[in-house]
Design a protein around this motif. Structure first.
Motif, PDB file in Angstrom:
ATOM      1  N   VAL A   1       0.859  -1.185   0.000  1.00 34.57           N
ATOM      2  CA  VAL A   1       0.000   0.000   0.000  1.00 34.57           C
ATOM      3  C   VAL A   1       0.896   1.235   0.000  1.00 34.57           C
ATOM      4  CG1 VAL A   1      -1.757   1.304   1.252  1.00 34.57           C
ATOM      5  CG2 VAL A   1      -1.890  -1.189   1.156  1.00 34.57           C
ATOM      6  N   SER A   2       0.922   1.954  -1.082  1.00 32.65           N
ATOM      7  CA  SER A   2       1.855   3.071  -1.229  1.00 32.65           C
ATOM      8  C   SER A   2       1.575   4.199  -0.250  1.00 32.65           C
ATOM      9  CB  SER A   2       1.804   3.606  -2.666  1.00 32.65           C
ATOM     10  OG  SER A   2       0.506   4.077  -2.984  1.00 32.65           O
ATOM     11  N   SER A   3       0.314   4.405   0.083  1.00 34.88           N
ATOM     12  CA  SER A   3      -0.049   5.485   1.001  1.00 34.88           C
ATOM     13  C   SER A   3       0.088   5.078   2.457  1.00 34.88           C
ATOM     14  CB  SER A   3      -1.485   5.941   0.720  1.00 34.88           C
ATOM     15  OG  SER A   3      -2.392   4.850   0.825  1.00 34.88           O
ATOM     16  N   GLY A   4       0.371   3.810   2.707  1.00 38.39           N
ATOM     17  CA  GLY A   4       0.523   3.319   4.071  1.00 38.39           C
ATOM     18  C   GLY A   4      -0.785   2.796   4.632  1.00 38.39           C
ATOM     19  N   SER A   5      -0.790   1.529   5.020  1.00 37.13           N
ATOM     20  CA  SER A   5      -1.996   0.932   5.593  1.00 37.13           C
ATOM     21  C   SER A   5      -2.079   1.246   7.079  1.00 37.13           C
ATOM     22  CB  SER A   5      -1.974  -0.591   5.387  1.00 37.13           C
ATOM     23  OG  SER A   5      -0.982  -1.190   6.213  1.00 37.13           O
ATOM     24  N   ALA A   6      -3.149   0.809   7.696  1.00 36.77           N
ATOM     25  CA  ALA A   6      -3.240   0.872   9.155  1.00 36.77           C
ATOM     26  C   ALA A   6      -2.184  -0.057   9.740  1.00 36.77           C
ATOM     27  CB  ALA A   6      -4.638   0.470   9.614  1.00 36.77           C
ATOM     28  N   VAL A   7      -1.941   0.070  11.045  1.00 36.23           N
ATOM     29  CA  VAL A   7      -1.012  -0.809  11.749  1.00 36.23           C
ATOM     30  C   VAL A   7      -1.795  -1.534  12.844  1.00 36.23           C
ATOM     31  CG1 VAL A   7       0.997   0.632  11.255  1.00 36.23           C
ATOM     32  CG2 VAL A   7      -0.319   1.018  13.352  1.00 36.23           C
ATOM     33  N   PRO A   8      -1.299  -2.683  13.305  1.00 39.69           N
ATOM     34  CA  PRO A   8      -2.043  -3.442  14.327  1.00 39.69           C
ATOM     35  C   PRO A   8      -2.382  -2.628  15.561  1.00 39.69           C
ATOM     36  CG  PRO A   8      -0.312  -4.804  13.394  1.00 39.69           C
ATOM     37  CD  PRO A   8      -0.102  -3.423  12.831  1.00 39.69           C
ATOM     38  N   LEU A  15     -18.315   2.351   3.135  1.00 40.06           N
ATOM     39  CA  LEU A  15     -17.576   3.523   3.602  1.00 40.06           C
ATOM     40  C   LEU A  15     -18.242   4.810   3.132  1.00 40.06           C
ATOM     41  CD1 LEU A  15     -13.944   2.255   2.881  1.00 40.06           C
ATOM     42  CD2 LEU A  15     -15.223   2.152   5.034  1.00 40.06           C
ATOM     43  N   LYS A  16     -18.271   5.786   4.019  1.00 35.47           N
ATOM     44  CA  LYS A  16     -18.860   7.087   3.698  1.00 35.47           C
ATOM     45  C   LYS A  16     -18.280   8.122   4.655  1.00 35.47           C
ATOM     46  CE  LYS A  16     -22.841   6.270   6.726  1.00 35.47           C
ATOM     47  NZ  LYS A  16     -24.319   6.188   6.821  1.00 35.47           N
ATOM     48  N   PRO A  17     -18.294   9.393   4.299  1.00 29.91           N
ATOM     49  CA  PRO A  17     -17.780  10.442   5.192  1.00 29.91           C
ATOM     50  C   PRO A  17     -18.553  10.487   6.504  1.00 29.91           C
ATOM     51  CG  PRO A  17     -18.054  11.270   2.956  1.00 29.91           C
ATOM     52  CD  PRO A  17     -18.718   9.920   2.988  1.00 29.91           C
ATOM     53  N   GLY A  18     -17.851  10.875   7.565  1.00 24.50           N
ATOM     54  CA  GLY A  18     -18.502  11.072   8.849  1.00 24.50           C
ATOM     55  C   GLY A  18     -18.512   9.870   9.765  1.00 24.50           C
ATOM     56  N   LEU A  19     -17.898   8.772   9.357  1.00 23.36           N
ATOM     57  CA  LEU A  19     -17.860   7.590  10.218  1.00 23.36           C
ATOM     58  C   LEU A  19     -16.931   7.838  11.410  1.00 23.36           C
ATOM     59  CD1 LEU A  19     -17.567   4.762   7.527  1.00 23.36           C
ATOM     60  CD2 LEU A  19     -19.561   5.226   8.971  1.00 23.36           C
ATOM     61  N   PRO A  20     -17.243   7.244  12.576  1.00 21.68           N
ATOM     62  CA  PRO A  20     -16.305   7.358  13.708  1.00 21.68           C
ATOM     63  C   PRO A  20     -15.003   6.642  13.382  1.00 21.68           C
ATOM     64  CG  PRO A  20     -18.029   5.746  14.176  1.00 21.68           C
ATOM     65  CD  PRO A  20     -18.420   6.426  12.902  1.00 21.68           C
ATOM     66  N   THR A  21     -13.951   6.981  14.092  1.00 19.88           N
ATOM     67  CA  THR A  21     -12.643   6.398  13.803  1.00 19.88           C
ATOM     68  C   THR A  21     -11.988   5.858  15.069  1.00 19.88           C
ATOM     69  OG1 THR A  21     -11.475   8.519  14.084  1.00 19.88           O
ATOM     70  CG2 THR A  21     -12.266   7.970  11.865  1.00 19.88           C
ATOM     71  N   ILE A  22     -11.026   4.971  14.864  1.00 23.25           N
ATOM     72  CA  ILE A  22     -10.152   4.472  15.922  1.00 23.25           C
ATOM     73  C   ILE A  22      -8.725   4.642  15.424  1.00 23.25           C
ATOM     74  CG2 ILE A  22     -11.834   2.798  16.789  1.00 23.25           C
ATOM     75  CD1 ILE A  22     -10.195   0.616  15.291  1.00 23.25           C
ATOM     76  N   GLY A  23      -7.755   4.443  16.314  1.00 29.09           N
ATOM     77  CA  GLY A  23      -6.371   4.436  15.857  1.00 29.09           C
ATOM     78  C   GLY A  23      -5.452   5.312  16.660  1.00 29.09           C
ATOM     79  N   LYS A  24      -4.283   4.773  16.977  1.00 23.23           N
ATOM     80  CA  LYS A  24      -3.251   5.527  17.673  1.00 23.23           C
ATOM     81  C   LYS A  24      -2.343   6.266  16.696  1.00 23.23           C
ATOM     82  CE  LYS A  24      -3.138   2.374  21.644  1.00 23.23           C
ATOM     83  NZ  LYS A  24      -2.314   1.487  22.480  1.00 23.23           N
ATOM     84  N   GLN A  25      -2.136   5.658  15.513  1.00 26.72           N
ATOM     85  CA  GLN A  25      -1.278   6.278  14.505  1.00 26.72           C
ATOM     86  C   GLN A  25      -2.081   6.739  13.288  1.00 26.72           C
ATOM     87  OE1 GLN A  25       2.350   4.133  13.558  1.00 26.72           O
ATOM     88  NE2 GLN A  25       2.216   2.965  15.447  1.00 26.72           N
ATOM     89  N   ASN A  26      -3.179   6.074  13.018  1.00 22.43           N
ATOM     90  CA  ASN A  26      -4.008   6.390  11.859  1.00 22.43           C
ATOM     91  C   ASN A  26      -5.461   6.512  12.283  1.00 22.43           C
ATOM     92  OD1 ASN A  26      -1.957   5.841   9.507  1.00 22.43           O
ATOM     93  ND2 ASN A  26      -1.813   4.041  10.833  1.00 22.43           N
ATOM     94  N   GLU A  27      -6.222   7.259  11.516  1.00 23.45           N
ATOM     95  CA  GLU A  27      -7.660   7.360  11.763  1.00 23.45           C
ATOM     96  C   GLU A  27      -8.360   6.324  10.889  1.00 23.45           C
ATOM     97  OE1 GLU A  27      -9.018  11.329  11.217  1.00 23.45           O
ATOM     98  OE2 GLU A  27      -7.898  12.120  12.920  1.00 23.45           O
ATOM     99  N   VAL A  28      -8.682   5.195  11.507  1.00 28.65           N
ATOM    100  CA  VAL A  28      -9.318   4.090  10.794  1.00 28.65           C
ATOM    101  C   VAL A  28     -10.828   4.198  10.982  1.00 28.65           C
ATOM    102  CG1 VAL A  28      -9.411   1.587  10.499  1.00 28.65           C
ATOM    103  CG2 VAL A  28      -7.289   2.673  11.285  1.00 28.65           C
TER     104      VAL A  28
END
Length: 358
Positions: free
Chosen positions: A188-195, A267-280
């Motif tokens: 993934v060139s843009s960088g995927s999520a991390v565990p 997927l659609k705009p406005g969904l809640p997110t999780i993540g310490k390094q990325n907004e998943v």
């Protein structure tokens, strides 16, 4: 009359070596330095020492028992993703009826060459390049792994579709999921999520293309643990109704010798997110679209499920393919001729249920 000692007890001091406060501090400091050196410079020697002490006195697991442990799952639930046990996957045939000996001698090379081993009669349009993939643009980030292809959406840090053909022999074999770990996707060139984005979030790292669909190849199973193939799923959903649907899909692939699978989140705009390094993004719904081809027979079915636990039967989640396309904006199997595609995608759920659930 009482005996009176010749010495005063209140002024008695015990003779011998006595540690002063400063001495204790110095000893403790040297003890920590010794631990640091003993454990090779680890940043948490006290924790390492305590773990060793617990192991010695029997309070913790032995090092021998830790072999194969997945560090991304601790201290999270032991079942971080849905189980891929094939024992309940088929109502029409026992799993041991389809052994690894039925697979080609080199299944990975066969898959890469695009050959079909199902034995079903193929339509002419099935032979077109990327037939199994939904429509996409040249600017989209399409990631091709050995067992599946996905379109990665960087703004949501996950794929909006994962597509692959699933043949009967692919759901059998000796590939072991316990040997694998979740890992970022290097393609993934843009960088995927991390565990760690999922750690203590309350959500499972939910497989889109399940590991159980690649039991015939350890390499393909390993690639199914890339984080690009994960999406935040409620534990009750991932380990419940979603797991049941995955098992049902494998049952149909076994029964019908092979099917095409496209699956993903809505997927659609406005969904809640999780993540310490990325907004998943945390999707509210997930879908699966399945296609069976054995010329002249062809049928399609779609499922739309909310990201929550459910005791409802799988049939209650069947919708038209048109409905999933409307929700996602994805064009499924665009290389099917337009008239036939329109007929398949608009088929009412009652009809598709009768065609698939028998």
């Amino acid at each position: 009359m009482f005996f009176k000692p010749k010495f005063r007890t209140n002024s008695y001091h015990r003779r011998g070596f006595r540690l002063r406060g400063n001495t204790l501090v110095l000893l403790f400091f040297f003890f920590l330095v010794g631990l640091f050196l003993h454990y090779g410079g680890k940043t948490k020697p006290v924790v390492a020492f305590w773990n060793d002490v617990k192991e010695i006195i029997g309070l913790g697991p032995s090092k021998k028992g830790k072999q194969g442990h997945n560090p991304y799952k601790a201290p999270e639930p032991e079942e971080d993703v849905a189980s891929d046990d094939q024992s309940s996957a088929s109502d029409n045939a026992a799993p041991d009826e389809a052994t690894e000996s039925n697979a080609p001698n080199n299944p990975e090379a066969t898959r890469k060459a695009g050959k079909s081993e199902s034995g079903n009669n193929r339509f002419a349009f099935e032979k077109e390049v990327d037939f199994a993939l939904p429509g996409f643009k040249a600017s989209d980030e399409i990631v091709r792994h050995e067992g599946y292809t996905l379109r990665f959406k960087d703004q949501y840090k996950q794929a909006d579709w994962v597509a692959y053909p699933l043949l009967a022999y692919e759901i059998t074999g000796n590939a072991d999921r316990d040997r694998e770990q979740f890992m970022p996707d290097p393609m993934v060139s843009s960088g995927s999520a991390v565990p760690a984005d999922y750690t203590k979030s309350g959500y499972d790292r939910g497989h889109l293309a399940p590991a159980g669909d690649f039991k015939f190849s350890q390499r393909m199973m390993r690639e199914s643990f890339y984080m690009s193939n994960m999406s935040p799923q409620a534990p009750q959903f991932n380990r419940g109704i979603w797991k049941s649907l995955e098992e049902q899909v494998r049952s149909w692939a076994f029964r019908d010798k092979g099917i095409y699978v496209v699956t993903g989140p809505v997927l659609k705009p406005g969904l809640p997110t999780i993540g310490k390094q990325n907004e998943v993004a945390v999707p509210e719904y997930y879908y699966k679209v399945l296609l069976y081809c054995n010329a002249p027979d062809i049928r399609m079915i779609a499922f739309l499920l909310k990201n929550e636990g459910s005791d409802e039967p799988l049939q209650s989640f069947v919708v038209t393919v048109d409905e999933v396309e409307r929700r996602t904006g994805i064009n499924f199997f665009p290389k099917i001729p337009d008239d036939l595609q329109k007929k398949l995608e608009s088929a009412p759920p009652k009809k598709t249920v009768s065609e698939w659930f028998y």
